[in-house]
Design an enzyme around this catalytic site. Structure first.
Site, short mmCIF file in Angstrom:
data_model
loop_
_atom_site.label_atom_id
_atom_site.label_comp_id
_atom_site.label_asym_id
_atom_site.label_seq_id
_atom_site.Cartn_x
_atom_site.Cartn_y
_atom_site.Cartn_z
N LYS A 581 70.54 91.07 1.26
CA LYS A 581 69.53 90.73 0.05
C LYS A 581 70.30 90.49 -1.26
O LYS A 581 69.87 90.38 -2.26
CB LYS A 581 68.60 91.76 0.17
N ALA A 613 62.12 90.54 8.01
CA ALA A 613 62.98 90.43 9.29
C ALA A 613 62.63 89.08 9.86
O ALA A 613 63.19 88.03 9.06
CB ALA A 613 62.65 91.19 10.28
N GLU A 669 67.90 100.48 6.57
CA GLU A 669 69.04 100.14 6.04
C GLU A 669 70.31 101.06 6.59
O GLU A 669 70.09 102.14 6.99
CB GLU A 669 69.00 100.24 4.59
N ASP A 680 65.30 98.83 -1.62
CA ASP A 680 65.17 97.79 -0.76
C ASP A 680 63.66 96.93 -0.95
O ASP A 680 63.91 95.66 -1.00
CB ASP A 680 65.11 98.49 0.62
N LYS A 684 63.30 92.95 -2.25
CA LYS A 684 62.56 92.06 -1.46
C LYS A 684 61.26 91.40 -2.47
O LYS A 684 61.04 90.21 -2.27
CB LYS A 684 61.84 92.65 -0.27
#
Ligand code: ADP
Ligand code: ASP
Ligand code: MG
Length: 819
Positions: A581, A613, A669, A680, A684
């Site tokens: 990412k 995912a 992660e 994280d 996203k």
């Protein structure tokens, strides 16, 4: 099992082949309670009879030689096939038949006249002689064999050469006969008789029809048509050497294929079978073990959008045009009425929407009489110049692509036309049946074979490509991806196939390259023993200097060091597929730059696995945006790790242990603190907001961490875990508090009014995110299109398998796009 077996002229073309037929019948008898067989004339005999009678009619004595040849051929077969015990008797009967045939031919010779009725009688000898010889030949093995002349049972009208069956009488006759018969009947194909007991035939190739008539009347389980090819093929094998067998097709498809010229089945054959829902099985008597084509109500299954190609050569195209046709009702009715009156079969009709012209194709044999019939019908209009002269174009062929799947797919016509266009074949007329079961084109006869081959290649023949993968990162996802590539290194998709080669691979310490492909069962060893130390710059340089086509760089790390090189990679026309990412959640400017660069260079930058995912979250948002929608709100649980954590974390467990467990299962992660610090999820959410068109930076997202910063500051992952233990009681407290209020803990990402937030929330049972299991992700998207009820995507949102699956899917897509 009850069966009818039909053996065509090709299956009884030689003595050796007839012996095979008897073997096939013997085998069928062993497995069936009822067997009857229908046979055609020996291969070529009907044509021979036709030409002999034409010779006779035109007063040529040569007909006698032709007759002698025919007699000779049948006598040779009789001597070779019939056992001595039955031969004398059989020869006597054959002699009377030859005598009869000779008399009829002599009559034609004398009066110089050959009526369709006499032609039918002459042609009937082919089937009668053949069935009689085979019956005698079978007797030693099949003592209950019986010769059956179908003229005694099949009744038609007096349309000679193409008798129309009177099914009521015929079915009654057949049933009555078989009620009284315990024999294995060897039935003459093709022939029938009129009410007046004159011999008629069912049309050339009509033995197939005979089999279907008997099969339907007797309600057999299957009608087997044994011929000289392995079933119905994707195209006429004489014209397309790469044609292959269609394993299964529907009655409708078979009807279209045969109507448009696939000689392997006589078109009317399908009707009685379809009405009684009796499957037809087309088999090869030369290779009885090959499975052939099964025709039932089920449509063909292949990925080619069409089932097959067939063609009719030697047609003419007639065009009727003129200002007097525009907006006038009844022109078509009169036109086709005039043709019907002359029994002229129309193969294809095409009318332009201007109504200025109608054109239609008929077999060349009918061309002149069709023209005449129309000129007669429209003589007044022609004289008044309302309709122009009828134009007839000769030496044409009709080619049809056939298949039920056409109805469900778009672009079939485009593919057809482009296959022809690319090969410089001019299309003279086009028609599509309203059933959308076929698209038909008219081309010059001289172009027919080339056109069939071009179309066949366009629809069926494999298009190949190779995609060359360079992979960095051999952690859980990288490993799962390598396993996918190993298991599916060849992808067959529609008519294309794709080979996936691994050309370069690196972990954090070493790298390996091989332009021929790195063995996928051995990459681990090769990496371990490699002397090349991993250095990202060197890796990229090497990748760029390989000059491989269709190169895809796959980044299965979460490292910023790698994403820093994305621009350089895209710039050299190498696609990127990545779950990493970092690139898209860095500066907005960089995100934009990479996306623009990839489209400018015509390569892919695929990062669907950045969020959710394997779930289709990014692709769905992209589609909404592309369709003009505006996303106004996102609410989501975007971390499979945190989902898993809060689903498995109970008041009886410790938070730190639950986290470790999640990491061991590959749900976190690489450094689990990236999950706990909310970063994280924030990344996203940031990517999603950007995909929705909002130019956000990470600083625009408010992050509420799950665990305070001081715990996250530990110098290593191990130390972090040991430190986290002292926070376990705090987490348990939070959980207990939620539990007591009937709620659950969820780490929620929200984007609304241009602002993002990620935070730990207590959610009650009425919240849609309350019920989540394991590592589910869920996203609710509100947009202009989805205003009242948001669009929800939910499913497993973490795990190496699903993530690797998505990456693999992207690689395959990129590869297939090349073909
Ligand atoms: P039979 O004598 O067994 O009735 P036919 O000669 O009437 O056999 O039909 C079989 C022939 O049909 C094959 O040998 C082949 O050349 C031709 N044919 C034309 N189109 C097709 C097709 N699409 N699939 C299979 N065969 C076809
Ligand atoms: N013998 C006939 C023909 O040649 C019928 C058939 O073969 O099916 O047309
Ligand atoms: Mg045939």
């Amino acid at each position: 099992m009850r069966k009818i077996l039909k053996f065509g002229g090709s299956s009884v073309g030689s003595i050796d082949r007839i012996k095979r037929v008897i073997d096939i019948v013997k085998a069928a008898q062993l497995e069936c309670s009822f067997v009857a067989i229908v046979v055609s004339a020996f291969g070529g005999v009907t044509d021979h009879l036709v030409s002999a009678s034409k010779q006779a009619a035109s007063g040529k004595e040569e007909y006698k030689n032709s007759l002698l040849e025919l007699v000779e051929r049948h006598l040779t077969a009789a001597h070779a096939l019939i056992a001595p015990a039955y031969l004398t008797e059989a020869l006597k009967v054959l002699e009377t038949k030859f005598h009869e045939l000779s008399n009829v031919l002599e009559g034609i010779y004398l009066i110089h006249e050959l009526s369709p009725k006499t032609m039918d009688l002459i042609m009937s000898f082919g089937e009668r002689l053949c069935a009689f010889i085979i019956y005698n030949a079978a007797l030693p093995d099949i003592p209950q064999a019986q010769y059956l002349d179908a003229r005694d049972l099949i009744k038609t009208d007096r349309s000679f050469n193409a008798g129309q069956v009177d099914f009521e009488k015929t079915n009654h006759n057949i049933r009555q006969y078989f009620e009284a018969s315990n024999s294995l009947n060897i039935i003459t194909g093709f022939i029938a008789s009129s009410k007046e007991n004159e011999t008629t035939t069912l049309g050339r190739g009509g033995s197939d029809y005979t089999a279907a008539i008997f099969g339907a009347a007797l309600g057999v389980n299957v009608i087997e048509i044994w011929t000289d090819v392995d079933g119905v093929m994707t195209a006429d094998p004489r014209k397309e050497p790469f044609a292959f067998t269609i394993p299964e097709m529907s009655y409708k498809e078979a009807m279209e294929m045969s109507y448009f010229g696939a000689k392997v089945i006589h078109p009317p054959t399908i009707v009685p079978a379809l009405e009684k829902n009796i499957p037809l099985l087309i088999k090869n008597s030369l290779t009885p073990t090959s499975s052939g084509t099964f025709i039932s109500s089920t449509a063909s299954k292949n990925n080619a959008a069409i089932c097959g190609i067939s063609s009719i050569d030697n047609v003419v195209l007639l065009s009727v045009q003129g200002g007097g046709m525009v907006g006038v009702c009844g022109i078509a009715k009169r036109l086709f009425g005039a043709l019907a009156e002359k029994n002229i079969n129309i193969i294809l009709i095409s009318q332009g929407s201007s109504e200025h012209s109608i054109c239609f194709a008929v077999s060349a044999a009918y061309g002149d009489s069709a023209k005449e019939a129309i000129e007669k019908e429209f003589s007044l209009e022609m004289r008044a110049h309302m309709i122009e002269d009828v134009i007839m174009e000769k030496n044409l062929s009709v080619i049809a692509i056939v298949g039920e799947n056409m109805r469900m797919s778009t672009g079939t016509a485009g593919k057809l036309f482009s296959a022809l266009g690319k090969n410089g074949i001019n299309i003279i007329a086009i028609a599509q049946g309203s059933s959308e079961l076929n698209i038909t084109v008219v081309v010059k006869k001289e172009d027919e074979v080339k056109a069939i081959r071009a179309i066949h290649e366009g629809f069926f023949l494999s298009k190949k490509a190779t995609v060359n993968v360079f992979l960095i990162g051999t952690g859980l996802i990288g490993k799962a991806l390598l396993e996918n590539i190993h298991n599916h290194s060849r992808i067959d998709y529609e008519e294309r196939n794709l080979d996936i080669h691994l050309i370069g691979i690196a972990n954090s310490s070493h790298m390996v390259f091989n332009t021929q492909g790195i063995p996928l069962d051995n990459w681990n060893d090769l990496l371990d023993h490699s002397t090349e130390k991993m250095h990202i710059k060197h890796f990229i340089e090497k990748m760029q200097h390989q000059n491989t086509v269709n190169a895809v760089f796959v980044d299965c790390t979460s490292s910023q060091d790698i994403t820093d090189h994305y621009e350089d990679i895209l710039d050299t026309n190498i696609s990127i597929v990545t779950p990493n990412k970092k690139a898209n959640s860095g500066s907005y400017e960089n995100y934009k730059k990479l996306n623009k660069l990839s489209s400018k260079k015509g390569v892919d930058f695929s990062y669907g696995s950045n969020v959710g995912a394997g779930l289709p979250i990014i692709s769905t948002i992209d589609e909404l945006v592309r369709s003009g929608d505006k996303v106004t709100k996102i609410e989501a649980i975007l971390s499979g790790t945190l989902s898993f954590l809060f689903n498995t974390f109970t008041t009886e467990t410790h938070f730190s242990e639950t986290l470790k467990n999640a990491q061991e299962q590959g749900f976190t992660e690489p450094d689990p603190r990236d999950d706990l610090n909310g970063m994280d999820v924030a990344r996203k959410l940031l990517i999603l907001a950007r995909e929705c068109g909002y130019p956000l930076e990470i600083s625009d997202i408010l992050i509420e961490k799950i665990v305070p910063e001081e715990y996250l500051q530990a110098p290593s992952v191990a130390e972090f875990y040991s430190k986290l233990k002292s926070y376990d009681h705090k987490m348990s407290e939070k959980l207990l508090q939620a539990k007591q209020a009937g709620k659950v803990l969820r780490y929620v990402a929200k984007f609304e009014n241009g602002k993002g937030k990620v935070s730990l929330e207590e959610l009650g049972v009425d919240h849609p995110f309350y019920h989540l299991s394991k590592n589910d992700n869920i996203i609710a998207i509100t947009s202009n299109f989805y205003k009242d009820t948001p669009l929800v995507i939910k499913g497993q949102g973490a795990g190496a398998t699903v993530t690797a699956g998505k990456i693999f899917g992207d690689i395959v897509r990129i590869g297939l796009e090349q073909i």
